[in-house]
Scaffold this motif. Sequence first.
Motif, PDB file in Angstrom:
ATOM      1  N   ILE B  86       1.057  -1.172  -0.025  1.00 16.32           N
ATOM      2  CA  ILE B  86      -0.020   0.151   0.117  1.00 16.32           C
ATOM      3  C   ILE B  86       0.689   1.155  -0.199  1.00 16.32           C
ATOM      4  O   ILE B  86       1.824   1.292   0.799  1.00 16.32           O
ATOM      5  N   TYR B  87       0.740   2.197  -0.828  1.00 11.38           N
ATOM      6  CA  TYR B  87       1.226   3.346  -1.014  1.00 11.38           C
ATOM      7  C   TYR B  87       0.656   4.762  -0.624  1.00 11.38           C
ATOM      8  O   TYR B  87      -0.619   4.832  -1.078  1.00 11.38           O
ATOM      9  N   PHE B  88       1.174   5.378   0.414  1.00  8.39           N
ATOM     10  CA  PHE B  88       0.578   6.398   1.060  1.00  8.39           C
ATOM     11  C   PHE B  88       1.134   7.910   0.303  1.00  8.39           C
ATOM     12  O   PHE B  88       2.313   8.001   0.316  1.00  8.39           O
ATOM     13  N   CYS B  89       0.341   8.771   0.062  1.00  5.42           N
ATOM     14  CA  CYS B  89       0.881  10.121  -0.202  1.00  5.42           C
ATOM     15  C   CYS B  89       0.648  10.864   1.004  1.00  5.42           C
ATOM     16  O   CYS B  89      -0.387  10.596   1.907  1.00  5.42           O
ATOM     17  N   ALA B  90       1.808  11.494   1.579  1.00  8.29           N
ATOM     18  CA  ALA B  90       1.569  12.725   2.652  1.00  8.29           C
ATOM     19  C   ALA B  90       1.980  14.007   2.462  1.00  8.29           C
ATOM     20  O   ALA B  90       2.911  14.060   1.738  1.00  8.29           O
ATOM     21  N   VAL B  91       1.208  14.865   2.598  1.00  6.30           N
ATOM     22  CA  VAL B  91       1.767  16.382   2.478  1.00  6.30           C
ATOM     23  C   VAL B  91       1.984  16.938   4.053  1.00  6.30           C
ATOM     24  O   VAL B  91       1.250  16.701   5.080  1.00  6.30           O
ATOM     25  N   ASP B  92       2.923  17.870   4.027  1.00  7.66           N
ATOM     26  CA  ASP B  92       3.297  18.528   5.283  1.00  7.66           C
ATOM     27  C   ASP B  92       2.766  19.695   5.029  1.00  7.66           C
ATOM     28  O   ASP B  92       3.257  20.675   4.176  1.00  7.66           O
TER      29      ASP B  92
END
Lengths: 113, 111
Positions: B86-92
Amino acid sequence: EAGVVQSPRYKIIEKKQPVAFWCNPISGHNTLYWYLQNLGQGPELLIRYENEEAVDDSQLPKDRFSAERLKGVDSTLKIQPAELGDSAVYLCASSLALDNEQFFGPGTRLTVL
Amino acid sequence: GEDVEQSLFLSVREGDSSVINCTYTDSSSTYLYWYKQEPGAGLQLLTYIFSNMDMKQDQRLTVLLNKKDKHLSLRIADTQTGDSAIYFCAVDQTGANNLFFGTGTRLTVIP
């Protein structure tokens, strides 16, 4: 070098019981994070520590959840009493400082019956 | 907060390229990340891109950022069975390592 260690890996309890999770961050990491990951979702931040100080606990449901990081190293997250909706994976992460890469532990999978 | 959206599933054949897409809502996002999660394991940081960049390449991984459309993508070249995860995108959003994660894309690689 050991990674982030969490225990237990799995926990099954009945609703209304208390439960606690433990996290040992990577040695020397000052920042520690607890995340909640519901099934089929991405992690959501519960609380973040800078050493022993909680610097962001705005998403922690304080009526039943509590956390501590005594001596700025290990941390525990507690739920009392647990509800059915608390079934999820609880992830711990640590970073060297506030603006460094976060390293994640394997998580504790909680099932509340 | 920030809304981060990803498609839930992607299947590719071994050796093909995979492209995983992510959209976000806050244009002030500073760092954008891609994480990989294998069964029973924590999240592993694959790569990241700073918001003033359009592209970043790291071996088989290519990250493309379209700030105008608030769209981030991860391309995996020569996809292998070991890339199944599973690949997660995350933004700061704030630049203070306060990450908002997408729902994750489950990549299945067919031998």
